[in-house]
Design a protein around this motif. Structure first.
Motif, mmCIF file in Angstrom:
data_model
loop_
_atom_site.group_PDB
_atom_site.id
_atom_site.type_symbol
_atom_site.label_atom_id
_atom_site.label_comp_id
_atom_site.label_asym_id
_atom_site.label_seq_id
_atom_site.Cartn_x
_atom_site.Cartn_y
_atom_site.Cartn_z
ATOM 1 N N UNK A 15 0.790 -1.106 -0.012
ATOM 2 C CA UNK A 15 -0.030 -0.179 -0.024
ATOM 3 C C UNK A 15 1.006 1.184 -0.130
ATOM 4 N N UNK A 16 1.876 1.409 0.783
ATOM 5 C CA UNK A 16 2.889 2.519 0.900
ATOM 6 C C UNK A 16 3.357 2.735 -0.437
ATOM 7 N N UNK A 17 3.797 1.660 -0.976
ATOM 8 C CA UNK A 17 4.403 1.983 -2.652
ATOM 9 C C UNK A 17 3.273 2.576 -3.365
ATOM 10 N N UNK A 18 2.201 2.010 -3.540
ATOM 11 C CA UNK A 18 1.193 2.348 -4.194
ATOM 12 C C UNK A 18 0.663 3.804 -4.414
ATOM 13 N N UNK A 19 0.668 4.162 -2.691
ATOM 14 C CA UNK A 19 0.465 5.427 -2.558
ATOM 15 C C UNK A 19 1.498 6.487 -3.020
ATOM 16 N N UNK A 20 2.847 6.163 -2.731
ATOM 17 C CA UNK A 20 3.835 6.996 -3.333
ATOM 18 C C UNK A 20 3.846 7.191 -4.720
ATOM 19 N N UNK A 21 3.427 5.942 -5.390
ATOM 20 C CA UNK A 21 3.252 6.304 -6.932
ATOM 21 C C UNK A 21 2.109 7.019 -7.417
ATOM 22 N N UNK A 22 1.096 6.805 -6.681
ATOM 23 C CA UNK A 22 -0.200 7.486 -7.023
ATOM 24 C C UNK A 22 0.099 9.021 -6.954
ATOM 25 N N UNK A 23 0.636 9.361 -5.443
ATOM 26 C CA UNK A 23 1.082 10.976 -5.316
ATOM 27 C C UNK A 23 1.936 11.438 -6.200
ATOM 28 N N UNK A 24 2.837 10.637 -6.493
ATOM 29 C CA UNK A 24 4.008 11.159 -7.414
ATOM 30 C C UNK A 24 3.395 11.374 -8.837
ATOM 31 N N UNK A 25 2.653 10.636 -9.418
ATOM 32 C CA UNK A 25 2.214 10.752 -10.528
ATOM 33 C C UNK A 25 0.793 11.089 -10.669
ATOM 34 N N UNK A 39 -9.052 -2.861 0.932
ATOM 35 C CA UNK A 39 -9.186 -1.963 1.954
ATOM 36 C C UNK A 39 -7.992 -1.613 2.422
ATOM 37 N N UNK A 40 -6.967 -2.528 2.615
ATOM 38 C CA UNK A 40 -5.517 -2.065 3.164
ATOM 39 C C UNK A 40 -4.897 -0.957 1.932
ATOM 40 N N UNK A 41 -5.186 -1.099 0.906
ATOM 41 C CA UNK A 41 -4.711 -0.153 -0.269
ATOM 42 C C UNK A 41 -5.211 1.016 -0.242
ATOM 43 N N UNK A 42 -6.781 1.080 0.127
ATOM 44 C CA UNK A 42 -7.548 2.234 0.184
ATOM 45 C C UNK A 42 -7.090 3.161 1.497
ATOM 46 N N UNK A 43 -6.823 2.384 2.635
ATOM 47 C CA UNK A 43 -6.317 3.163 3.683
ATOM 48 C C UNK A 43 -5.092 3.857 3.468
ATOM 49 N N UNK A 44 -4.093 3.045 2.561
ATOM 50 C CA UNK A 44 -2.745 3.412 2.500
ATOM 51 C C UNK A 44 -2.908 4.835 1.499
ATOM 52 N N UNK A 45 -3.668 4.607 0.516
ATOM 53 C CA UNK A 45 -3.901 5.886 -0.510
ATOM 54 C C UNK A 45 -4.285 6.847 0.256
ATOM 55 N N UNK A 46 -5.289 6.686 1.153
ATOM 56 C CA UNK A 46 -5.910 7.962 1.858
ATOM 57 C C UNK A 46 -5.295 8.232 3.044
ATOM 58 N N UNK A 47 -3.912 7.863 3.463
ATOM 59 C CA UNK A 47 -3.480 8.168 4.612
ATOM 60 C C UNK A 47 -3.041 9.448 4.698
ATOM 61 N N UNK B 137 -11.832 -3.182 10.237
ATOM 62 C CA UNK B 137 -11.925 -4.721 9.553
ATOM 63 C C UNK B 137 -11.450 -4.183 7.867
ATOM 64 N N UNK B 138 -11.688 -2.995 7.392
ATOM 65 C CA UNK B 138 -11.462 -2.641 6.222
ATOM 66 C C UNK B 138 -9.776 -2.519 5.984
ATOM 67 N N UNK B 139 -9.236 -2.015 7.012
ATOM 68 C CA UNK B 139 -7.610 -1.924 7.143
ATOM 69 C C UNK B 139 -6.821 -3.407 7.090
ATOM 70 N N UNK B 140 -7.599 -4.213 7.557
ATOM 71 C CA UNK B 140 -6.970 -5.432 7.653
ATOM 72 C C UNK B 140 -6.826 -6.403 6.471
#
Lengths: 269, 140
Positions: A15-25, A39-47, B137-140
């Motif tokens: 997720x952290x790498x995807x967030x960096x890519x999404x922000x950078x580009x 969900x983990x990707x969404x949380x990372x993207x919106x962190x 739960x969404x974050x896990x």
């Protein structure tokens, strides 16, 4: 300008790498394959507070689509586990038909299987285009086929060609039937004389016919969208600005990121 | 012989009321929830007619996109289609086995009281708990 990123992330928690890519580009439409924990990707993207991504409803567990703007909307026209077709509405753009694909076949399926499956999917795309009344179609994904395989270039299959000039003829007649072209810009990214990596995936089986680098992650564009697409804005990414996606030997580092490399491209108004 | 178009409608029908309608208030709050939870839990309002078109019925849901778009019904609002107030808020029970007579109904007669009651519902321990659990739960 709308920026798209496709990546088969091989079920990695990146997720952290995807967030960096999404922000950078400044990615507007993020399409992920093999994403088990959206969900983990969404949380990372919106962190961070830089952008607010939305996870779009999809019946396919293999393909997840995130959009950066609530005004970018998707309406599904066809859903199968391995591919989806949706009408993509982006403010100030004419509607686009987005086809997102993940692994229609196994990479090592027979050519016949790949060919017939590609032809089936291509027919569904043509049917949807006829139904929605336009062919501003963009196909992106992991095809598990190279651009030179019959399932990708054959008329009754994806019918994607290596030059704009041919694609701009729009269609050609084969055995009395017309088949529309896709333009396949991935041809221009092959090998080691380009700025980017030689392909998007590396294989090294002990076979006589091993190709090593494969271009199985592709973007295909219908002629009606070609005026929005510039080849120089299509890139295979090998780093996110902080870390490399390649191992020391220059191959996709599956142990840290994914065995596929991400593909970035843009559509300009 | 061509017929002449005669417009008998007053111009005032195009002037919109200054007050927000109940559904506009609900949609606004639904949108704010997504921003506050970084889109891990979104609000959604669905509207239908009830009682042979006499009433508008709005259902407020919590949606967790990352949990296969799990949909949690939080409460419902009903009012006459052409009058915004009075309206009735029906709190939906957390436990589906709760008998109908225990379903809580709140009568509201003004926009101010509607906003106040929504604030209470959103701050309710049960509501906050549900949102927190969906986020976790969404974050896990």
């Amino acid at each position: 300008m709308t920026t798209f990123l496709f990546w088969n992330i091989h079920n990695k928690q990146i997720g952290a790498i995807i967030r960096t890519l999404a922000e950078r580009h400044k990615v507007d439409v993020l399409i992920l394959a093999e994403c088990q924990a959206p969900g983990a990707i969404l949380a990372a993207l919106n962190s961070s507070n830089k952008a607010l991504y939305y996870l779009n409803r999809s019946q396919s567990e293999r393909i997840r689509i995130f959009t950066r703007n609530s005004r970018i909307t998707l309406a599904y026209e066809h859903i199968e586990n391995k591919f989806i077709i949706c009408r993509l509405s982006i403010p100030k753009y004419q509607e686009i038909l987005l086809v997102a694909v993940h692994a229609l076949n196994g990479l090592h399926s027979s050519q016949e299987t790949k060919k017939f499956e590609a032809a089936r999917v291509a027919q569904i795309i043509r049917d949807v285009e006829a139904r929605v009344g336009h062919a501003r179609t963009l196909l992106v994904g992991d095809l598990n086929m190279n651009p030179f395989e019959v399932g990708v270039y054959a008329a009754a299959a994806f019918h994607s060609v290596m030059t704009r000039k041919i694609a701009l003829k729009k269609q050609r007649k084969v055995q009395g039937r017309y088949y529309p072209f896709f333009y396949n810009p991935m041809w221009g990214l092959f090998g080691d004389s380009t700025q980017g990596p030689p392909g998007t995936y590396y294989g090294s089986r002990s076979n006589h016919d091993e190709l090593f680098w494969h271009m199985i992650d592709q973007v295909l564009i219908r002629p009606d969208l070609l005026n929005l697409f510039r080849n120089e804005e299509l890139r295979i990414l090998t780093e996110d600005g902080r870390r490399s996606f390649l191992s020391r030997s220059g191959l996709p580092n599956a142990s840290i990121v994914s065995d596929h490399l991400p593909v970035l491209f843009k559509l300009n108004r | 012989m061509p017929t002449k178009n005669i417009d008998l409608w007053p111009k005032s029908i195009q002037a919109l009321p200054k007050e927000l309608s109940p559904v506009a208030i609900l949609r606004q709050q639904a949108s704010l929830l997504g921003q506050k939870t970084r889109n891990l839990v979104e609000g959604q309002v669905e509207t239908r007619t009830a009682d042979f078109q006499r009433f508008l019925h709005h259902s407020f849901y919590l949606i967790a996109p990352a949990l296969d778009f799990y949909k949690y019904p939080l409460f419902e609002v009903e009012h006459l289609a052409t009058y915004w107030y009075p309206l009735t808020i029906t709190m939906l029970p957390l436990d589906a086995r709760t008998p109908d007579e225990q379903v809580k109904k709140i009568e509201i007669d003004s926009e101010e009281k509607f906003m106040e009651e929504l604030k209470n519902i959103f701050a309710d321990e049960e509501t906050v708990g549900v949102i927190q659990k969906l986020i976790a739960q969404s974050q896990q």
